[in-house]
Design an enzyme around this catalytic site. Structure first.
Site, PDB file in Angstrom:
ATOM      1  N   ASP A   2      -1.491  15.366 -13.872  1.00  0.00           N
ATOM      2  CA  ASP A   2      -1.414  13.919 -14.119  1.00  0.00           C
ATOM      3  C   ASP A   2      -1.673  13.102 -12.846  1.00  0.00           C
ATOM      4  O   ASP A   2      -1.669  11.872 -12.879  1.00  0.00           O
ATOM      5  CB  ASP A   2      -0.054  13.546 -14.716  1.00  0.00           C
ATOM      6  CG  ASP A   2       1.111  13.984 -13.830  1.00  0.00           C
ATOM      7  OD1 ASP A   2       0.867  14.660 -12.803  1.00  0.00           O
ATOM      8  OD2 ASP A   2       2.265  13.664 -14.160  1.00  0.00           O
ATOM      9  N   HIS A  36      -7.236  -6.071  -0.434  1.00  0.00           N
ATOM     10  CA  HIS A  36      -6.075  -5.206  -0.202  1.00  0.00           C
ATOM     11  C   HIS A  36      -5.031  -5.887   0.697  1.00  0.00           C
ATOM     12  O   HIS A  36      -3.829  -5.757   0.474  1.00  0.00           O
ATOM     13  CB  HIS A  36      -6.550  -3.883   0.420  1.00  0.00           C
ATOM     14  CG  HIS A  36      -5.533  -2.787   0.377  1.00  0.00           C
ATOM     15  ND1 HIS A  36      -4.970  -2.324  -0.795  1.00  0.00           N
ATOM     16  CD2 HIS A  36      -4.958  -2.055   1.379  1.00  0.00           C
ATOM     17  CE1 HIS A  36      -4.108  -1.350  -0.524  1.00  0.00           C
ATOM     18  NE2 HIS A  36      -4.084  -1.184   0.789  1.00  0.00           N
ATOM     19  N   ASP A  96      -9.496  -5.915  -4.612  1.00  0.00           N
ATOM     20  CA  ASP A  96      -9.022  -4.809  -3.774  1.00  0.00           C
ATOM     21  C   ASP A  96      -9.988  -3.629  -3.862  1.00  0.00           C
ATOM     22  O   ASP A  96     -10.154  -3.032  -4.922  1.00  0.00           O
ATOM     23  CB  ASP A  96      -7.621  -4.366  -4.233  1.00  0.00           C
ATOM     24  CG  ASP A  96      -6.953  -3.402  -3.258  1.00  0.00           C
ATOM     25  OD1 ASP A  96      -7.662  -2.651  -2.565  1.00  0.00           O
ATOM     26  OD2 ASP A  96      -5.706  -3.391  -3.202  1.00  0.00           O
ATOM     27  N   SER A 113       0.837  -1.190   0.000  1.00  0.00           N
ATOM     28  CA  SER A 113       0.000   0.000   0.000  1.00  0.00           C
ATOM     29  C   SER A 113       0.883   1.256   0.000  1.00  0.00           C
ATOM     30  O   SER A 113       1.734   1.409  -0.867  1.00  0.00           O
ATOM     31  CB  SER A 113      -0.951  -0.075   1.202  1.00  0.00           C
ATOM     32  OG  SER A 113      -2.030   0.805   1.076  1.00  0.00           O
TER      33      SER A 113
END
Length: 255
Positions: free
Chosen positions: A185, A236, A208, A103
């Site tokens: 972006d 996750h 996830d 993560s």
């Protein structure tokens, strides 16, 4: 073998870490948002091969037992964590090491591998993203209020931090990471991915709910020669839920 728990001063803060194993291949485990070695990597500290690897799990500054200082989220908090992580391993006298990042820890690991290429042996990331989209910001806002979290996920963090610090830090994290979406972006570290030269293994749980699969595919596409493994049933926390399978896959890759 037992797990040693200690603190060492790095970049002006006392960083807490856990260490186990006596293998020649050093591996640093990097936890996710609000995480620590203890809360995020129990099955890895317990079951990864202690003969092959020396395993270190750290608590980034402001998390776990690396408080004080309290956790904050300046614009460069991922770069700061990457430098802390690398400098921690250097302070522990590891010349070269591999990174396993989950993560937020995966994002930190990507940055570290790009910026300190001579130090990183191999890289494994899961549940990581190199940019933040408007869809991601919606997901983050969905977890802003910790009182809505499931009891199972919430309990160890409340025990570690107390409710107030936990709730406040989670809100600050949501604000901190959502700021990346304000860039055109949305990049956190997209421009660094082509600089990653070490063998890289990306794992993603197809279920996830926090990190859409497109993020894993983007990272895979932009790191030359990287491998991508999709786990159909995983969410996750795939390294906890499917610890045996995860540990086996990762150990094979690291050998």
């Amino acid at each position: 073998t037992s797990v040693k728990s200690a603190k060492i001063q790095v970049n002006g803060v006392h960083l807490h870490y856990q260490q186990t194993g006596e293998g020649s291949h050093a591996v640093l485990l990097l936890p996710g948002m609000l995480g620590s070695g203890q809360t995020d990597f129990g099955p890895q500290l317990k079951s990864m091969n202690k003969q092959l690897f020396t395993i270190v799990a750290w608590d980034p500054r402001g998390y776990g037992q690396s408080i004080p200082p309290p956790r904050d989220f300046p614009p460069d908090f991922f770069e700061r964590d990457a430098k802390d992580a690398v400098d921690l391993m250097q302070a522990l006298k590891f010349k070269k090491f591999s990174l396993l990042g989950w993560s937020d820890g995966g994002i930190t690991a990507l940055i570290a591998a790009a910026k300190y290429p001579t130090l990183i042996h191999k890289l494994v990331v899961w549940g990581a993203n190199a940019s933040v989209t408007q869809e991601d910001v919606k997901i983050y806002n969905g977890i802003r209020d910790v009182s809505k979290w499931s009891e199972k996920v919430k309990k160890p963090l409340e025990e570690m931090y107390g409710h107030k610090y936990f709730a406040k830090t989670c809100e600050a994290w949501v604000d901190g990471i959502s700021r990346f979406a304000e860039k055109s972006d949305g990049s956190i570290c997209q421009e660094l991915l082509p600089d990653i030269r070490c063998p890289t293994f990306i794992i993603h749980g197809e279920k996830d709910p926090l990190v859409p699969q497109a993020h894993a595919e983007y990272i895979h596409k932009h790191i030359k020669g990287s491998r991508l493994l999709l786990m159909p049933k995983a969410k996750h926390n795939l390294h906890l839920r499917f610890a045996e399978d995860f540990n086996r896959q990762v150990e094979e890759f690291l050998r």
